[in-house]
Write an enzyme that holds these catalytic residues in place. Sequence first.
Site, short mmCIF file in Angstrom:
data_model
loop_
_atom_site.label_atom_id
_atom_site.label_comp_id
_atom_site.label_asym_id
_atom_site.label_seq_id
_atom_site.Cartn_x
_atom_site.Cartn_y
_atom_site.Cartn_z
N LYS A 1 -57.98 -18.49 -7.47
CA LYS A 1 -57.55 -17.33 -8.27
C LYS A 1 -57.76 -17.58 -9.75
O LYS A 1 -57.37 -18.63 -10.27
CB LYS A 1 -56.06 -17.03 -8.02
CG LYS A 1 -55.76 -16.58 -6.59
CD LYS A 1 -54.28 -16.33 -6.44
CE LYS A 1 -53.93 -15.91 -5.01
NZ LYS A 1 -52.48 -15.87 -4.77
N ARG B 1 -45.21 -11.83 4.40
CA ARG B 1 -45.17 -10.37 4.46
C ARG B 1 -45.73 -9.85 5.77
O ARG B 1 -45.50 -8.71 6.15
CB ARG B 1 -45.96 -9.77 3.29
CG ARG B 1 -45.27 -9.90 1.95
CD ARG B 1 -46.22 -9.68 0.82
NE ARG B 1 -47.25 -10.71 0.81
CZ ARG B 1 -48.07 -10.97 -0.19
NH1 ARG B 1 -47.99 -10.25 -1.29
NH2 ARG B 1 -48.96 -11.93 -0.12
N SER C 1 -48.98 -9.91 -6.37
CA SER C 1 -49.35 -9.99 -7.79
C SER C 1 -50.69 -9.30 -8.02
O SER C 1 -50.86 -8.57 -9.00
CB SER C 1 -49.45 -11.46 -8.23
OG SER C 1 -48.23 -12.11 -8.04
O1 PNS Z 1 -49.16 -17.80 -4.75
P1 PNS Z 1 -50.31 -18.49 -4.08
O2 PNS Z 1 -51.55 -18.41 -4.93
O3 PNS Z 1 -50.54 -18.02 -2.69
O4 PNS Z 1 -49.88 -20.03 -3.96
C1 PNS Z 1 -50.80 -20.99 -3.47
C2 PNS Z 1 -50.40 -22.37 -3.98
C3 PNS Z 1 -50.44 -22.39 -5.51
C4 PNS Z 1 -48.99 -22.71 -3.51
C5 PNS Z 1 -51.41 -23.40 -3.39
O5 PNS Z 1 -52.72 -23.09 -3.84
C6 PNS Z 1 -51.06 -24.83 -3.79
O6 PNS Z 1 -50.22 -25.46 -3.17
N1 PNS Z 1 -51.72 -25.35 -4.85
C7 PNS Z 1 -51.47 -26.68 -5.36
C8 PNS Z 1 -52.59 -27.63 -4.94
C9 PNS Z 1 -52.42 -28.07 -3.49
O7 PNS Z 1 -51.46 -28.72 -3.12
N2 PNS Z 1 -53.40 -27.69 -2.68
C10 PNS Z 1 -53.43 -28.03 -1.26
C11 PNS Z 1 -52.66 -27.01 -0.44
S1 PNS Z 1 -52.69 -27.45 1.26
#
Ligand code: PNS
Length: 168
Positions: A45, A98, A135
Amino acid sequence: MSERVRRAVCPGSYDPVTHGHLDVVARAAALHDEVVVAVLHNPAKAGTFTPEERVALVEHAVAAAGLADRVRVEAFGGRLLVDVCREVGADVVVKGLRGDTDFAYELPMALMNRHLTGVETVFLPGEPSLAHVSSSLVKEVVRYGGDVDGLVPVEVRDALVARLRDGR
Ligand code: PNS
């Protein structure tokens, strides 16, 4: 015998926070002693707000909801969620669902996180009246002049209008 603090992490991009996010944070706070809202980077994103701006908007909403004593908000740049959980001493991640699209998106992450460190993910069913709120959709509505009252806090709406008016 001292009781262990039950601390949960509510992770997300929060770009920006919505009432859907806040519903999940409030319910996580009702189930745990402390909640850390972790503002993280999602490589898939592009950001509208900086991490600092996102944190400020979440903090304002958390305070307005009377949750500031048990919920803290922090940005964790360039870090795995599992490392954030270790750092803050949380052994559970809480996320809202959701619907089945969210489940399909969240399940591999929950499994990967459990694989990496054993951290568990608890899914809360999203509030049905907010099932259409994300969002990205909120941003699209604001970008083209639509009304997002009731979907995000007023401060978030104002920040979105100011940021997206120039077509970003
Ligand atoms: O609100 P979102 O964009 O759905 O959240 C996704 C998020 C930020 C929680 C995920 O991308 C994340 O955990 N990012 C941190 C990096 C990480 O740990 N990546 C591996 C996930 S298995």
